[in-house]
Design a protein around this motif. Structure first.
Motif, PDB file in Angstrom:
ATOM      1  N   GLN A  91       0.987  -1.201  -0.053  1.00 17.54           N
ATOM      2  CA  GLN A  91      -0.102   0.009   0.062  1.00 17.54           C
ATOM      3  C   GLN A  91       0.979   1.334   0.046  1.00 17.54           C
ATOM      4  O   GLN A  91       1.687   1.054   0.474  1.00 17.54           O
ATOM      5  N   ALA A  92       0.490   2.121  -0.680  1.00 20.23           N
ATOM      6  CA  ALA A  92       0.843   3.649  -0.840  1.00 20.23           C
ATOM      7  C   ALA A  92       0.852   3.989   0.806  1.00 20.23           C
ATOM      8  O   ALA A  92       1.859   4.828   0.668  1.00 20.23           O
ATOM      9  N   SER A  93       0.067   3.810   1.361  1.00 23.58           N
ATOM     10  CA  SER A  93       0.179   4.292   2.781  1.00 23.58           C
ATOM     11  C   SER A  93       1.680   3.964   3.864  1.00 23.58           C
ATOM     12  O   SER A  93       2.267   4.111   4.837  1.00 23.58           O
ATOM     13  N   ASN A  94       1.828   2.346   3.117  1.00 23.58           N
ATOM     14  CA  ASN A  94       2.577   1.224   4.036  1.00 23.58           C
ATOM     15  C   ASN A  94       3.493   2.386   4.135  1.00 23.58           C
ATOM     16  O   ASN A  94       4.460   2.199   4.813  1.00 23.58           O
ATOM     17  N   VAL A  95       3.917   2.987   2.457  1.00 26.07           N
ATOM     18  CA  VAL A  95       5.555   3.095   2.361  1.00 26.07           C
ATOM     19  C   VAL A  95       5.027   4.922   2.718  1.00 26.07           C
ATOM     20  O   VAL A  95       6.502   4.635   3.333  1.00 26.07           O
ATOM     21  N   ALA A  96       4.385   5.253   2.148  1.00 22.26           N
ATOM     22  CA  ALA A  96       4.652   6.608   3.083  1.00 22.26           C
ATOM     23  C   ALA A  96       5.014   6.557   4.083  1.00 22.26           C
ATOM     24  O   ALA A  96       5.501   7.454   5.306  1.00 22.26           O
ATOM     25  N   PHE A  97       4.309   5.788   5.537  1.00 15.73           N
ATOM     26  CA  PHE A  97       4.532   5.070   6.611  1.00 15.73           C
ATOM     27  C   PHE A  97       6.561   5.107   7.114  1.00 15.73           C
ATOM     28  O   PHE A  97       6.566   6.003   7.308  1.00 15.73           O
ATOM     29  N   LEU A  98       6.326   4.070   6.490  1.00 15.62           N
ATOM     30  CA  LEU A  98       8.066   3.363   6.764  1.00 15.62           C
ATOM     31  C   LEU A  98       9.035   3.908   6.341  1.00 15.62           C
ATOM     32  O   LEU A  98      10.085   4.081   6.940  1.00 15.62           O
ATOM     33  N   LEU A  99       8.870   4.824   5.054  1.00 16.13           N
ATOM     34  CA  LEU A  99      10.071   5.732   4.995  1.00 16.13           C
ATOM     35  C   LEU A  99       9.808   6.888   5.901  1.00 16.13           C
ATOM     36  O   LEU A  99      11.562   7.530   5.769  1.00 16.13           O
ATOM     37  N   CYS A 100       9.023   7.053   6.806  1.00 19.16           N
ATOM     38  CA  CYS A 100       9.538   8.306   7.549  1.00 19.16           C
ATOM     39  C   CYS A 100      10.271   8.077   9.340  1.00 19.16           C
ATOM     40  O   CYS A 100      10.036   8.282  10.197  1.00 19.16           O
ATOM     41  N   THR A 101      10.198   6.260   8.940  1.00 20.70           N
ATOM     42  CA  THR A 101      11.625   6.097  10.143  1.00 20.70           C
ATOM     43  C   THR A 101      12.914   6.299   9.612  1.00 20.70           C
ATOM     44  O   THR A 101      13.990   5.464  10.353  1.00 20.70           O
ATOM     45  N   ALA A 102      12.989   7.406   8.471  1.00 24.69           N
ATOM     46  CA  ALA A 102      14.159   7.300   8.015  1.00 24.69           C
ATOM     47  C   ALA A 102      14.810   7.736   9.260  1.00 24.69           C
ATOM     48  O   ALA A 102      16.086   7.958   9.490  1.00 24.69           O
ATOM     49  N   PRO A 103      14.434   9.267   9.936  1.00 20.69           N
ATOM     50  CA  PRO A 103      15.095   9.780  10.890  1.00 20.69           C
ATOM     51  C   PRO A 103      15.294   9.451  12.480  1.00 20.69           C
ATOM     52  O   PRO A 103      16.600   9.536  12.189  1.00 20.69           O
ATOM     53  N   LEU A 104      14.569   8.799  12.331  1.00 15.76           N
ATOM     54  CA  LEU A 104      15.392   7.340  14.096  1.00 15.76           C
ATOM     55  C   LEU A 104      16.189   6.476  13.464  1.00 15.76           C
ATOM     56  O   LEU A 104      16.937   6.182  14.233  1.00 15.76           O
ATOM     57  N   LEU A 105      16.120   6.530  12.244  1.00 16.08           N
ATOM     58  CA  LEU A 105      17.453   5.119  11.574  1.00 16.08           C
ATOM     59  C   LEU A 105      18.752   6.111  11.087  1.00 16.08           C
ATOM     60  O   LEU A 105      19.993   5.794  11.687  1.00 16.08           O
ATOM     61  N   THR A 106      18.607   7.187  11.137  1.00 16.07           N
ATOM     62  CA  THR A 106      19.349   8.142  10.836  1.00 16.07           C
ATOM     63  C   THR A 106      19.964   8.536  12.369  1.00 16.07           C
ATOM     64  O   THR A 106      21.432   8.383  12.406  1.00 16.07           O
ATOM     65  N   ALA A 107      18.851   8.898  13.303  1.00 17.59           N
ATOM     66  CA  ALA A 107      19.941   9.357  14.701  1.00 17.59           C
ATOM     67  C   ALA A 107      20.978   8.034  15.022  1.00 17.59           C
ATOM     68  O   ALA A 107      21.783   8.064  15.980  1.00 17.59           O
ATOM     69  N   PHE A 108      20.284   6.665  15.228  1.00 15.26           N
ATOM     70  CA  PHE A 108      20.862   5.779  15.721  1.00 15.26           C
ATOM     71  C   PHE A 108      22.023   5.116  15.483  1.00 15.26           C
ATOM     72  O   PHE A 108      23.135   4.627  15.932  1.00 15.26           O
ATOM     73  N   LEU A 109      21.973   5.443  13.842  1.00 13.27           N
ATOM     74  CA  LEU A 109      23.242   5.285  12.581  1.00 13.27           C
ATOM     75  C   LEU A 109      23.733   6.474  12.944  1.00 13.27           C
ATOM     76  O   LEU A 109      25.432   6.541  13.770  1.00 13.27           O
ATOM     77  N   SER A 110      23.496   7.846  13.971  1.00 14.34           N
ATOM     78  CA  SER A 110      24.585   8.584  13.784  1.00 14.34           C
ATOM     79  C   SER A 110      25.524   8.331  15.022  1.00 14.34           C
ATOM     80  O   SER A 110      27.336   8.686  15.171  1.00 14.34           O
ATOM     81  N   ALA A 111      24.689   8.067  15.630  1.00 17.44           N
ATOM     82  CA  ALA A 111      25.428   7.947  17.670  1.00 17.44           C
ATOM     83  C   ALA A 111      26.419   6.615  17.543  1.00 17.44           C
ATOM     84  O   ALA A 111      27.568   6.537  18.645  1.00 17.44           O
ATOM     85  N   ALA A 112      26.191   5.738  16.715  1.00 16.41           N
ATOM     86  CA  ALA A 112      26.974   4.119  16.185  1.00 16.41           C
ATOM     87  C   ALA A 112      28.018   5.016  16.075  1.00 16.41           C
ATOM     88  O   ALA A 112      29.345   4.003  16.249  1.00 16.41           O
ATOM     89  N   TYR A 113      28.393   5.526  15.152  1.00 18.15           N
ATOM     90  CA  TYR A 113      29.423   5.765  14.515  1.00 18.15           C
ATOM     91  C   TYR A 113      30.336   7.454  14.552  1.00 18.15           C
ATOM     92  O   TYR A 113      30.805   7.314  14.134  1.00 18.15           O
TER      93      TYR A 113
END
Length: 291
Positions: A91-113
């Protein structure tokens, strides 16, 4: 005041990117495949970037040239192919929602590296609140999230890929933005070529000659890619990965506003609450983030 300009620049980019789903959907409906859309989009953008980019061909070292190749892969071919393919599988709604996890993933990766980046409670709380707001807008009044394993996994891969792109760009901040963007376009094109071995290249002359197709391709190439990638990379350089990435949460607000203005849809209570959550979450994470 000057810093505020770069925040507005990031918001403007998110507004434009929030409209690209429509163009991509039109192109797919007219018969173009996801990798073909990406190829034409980045090819035109690459031709355009030569007008403003430094004429130097290579980075200062092969290591940094490799980082530029990774940026082209993560922020170019991998991100767009997984996103566009997911749109046809879930669903397009799934894509729209899951893509918005990018900032959280960025935060975790930034803290790790990058050890100087800390995941404070305010940053995490603001990000979670904004993500909840995204969920209210995307799924409010609808049937909700329907799991489509492969499509949803591809979307999460796209979000993770964009987070990796943001971190790689941070390592290259000493280069001119136009040079970085040109190399991203180049390596994006190079790394998408193996897909044509699996799905052979088609002439597409009949498809490309249609006004709806070439107009949307030009929008994606010149505005959403050429202009917006330069602007986004400037924002990453000036205000940092964390501040810039947080504005991705605003993307559903763009879709919501466009639906109201263009389609005449009515703002529901759930959507209004979701919008408030996004704005409060982004504001809280932005003000409390020290990245």
């Amino acid at each position: 005041m000057k810093q505020g300009y770069y925040h507005l620049l990031a918001i403007a980019v998110v507004v434009v990117w929030g409209l690209t789903y429509i163009s991509t959907k039109v192109l797919i409906q007219h018969g173009l495949h996801p990798h073909e859309i990406f190829f034409y989009r980045f090819l035109v953008a690459y031709a355009g970037i030569w007008l403003i980019a430094p004429r130097r061909l290579l980075a200062n070292s092969w290591k940094e040239e490799g980082l530029l190749a990774l940026a082209g892969f993560f922020g170019g071919s991998l991100y767009f192919y997984t996103e566009n393919t997911a749109l046809g599988m879930t669903q397009a709604s799934n894509v729209a929602f899951l893509l918005c996890t990018a900032p959280l993933l960025t935060a975790f990766l930034s803290a790790a590296y990058y050890k100087e980046v800390r995941l404070g409670v305010h940053l995490l709380a603001g990000s979670v609140l904004a993500l909840c707001g995204v969920g209210l807008i995307v799924f409010g009044g609808k049937e909700g999230l329907k799991v489509s394993p492969w499509g949803d996994l591809l979307t999460l891969s796209a979000a993770f890929s964009w987070a990796c792109y943001s971190l790689v760009i941070r390592r290259l901040s000493h280069y001119p933005v136009s040079f970085i963007t040109r190399k991203v376009f180049f390596y994006g094109l190079v790394t998408i070529l193996p897909m044509f071995a699996i799905f052979p290249f088609r002439g597409n002359v009949g498809i490309l000659s249609q006004p709806a197709v070439w107009m949307n391709l030009l929008f994606l190439a010149l505005v959403a890619s050429l202009v917006c990638f330069v602007a986004w990379n400037v924002a990453l350089k000036k205000i940092g990965v964390m501040h810039t990435s947080n504005y991705i949460y605003l993307s559903p607000l763009v879709t919501l506003g466009a639906s109201m203005l263009i389609l005449g849809e009515v703002l529901t209570f759930t959507s209004a609450v979701g919008a408030a959550c996004i704005l409060c979450g982004v504001y809280w994470a932005e003000k409390k983030s020290g990245a």
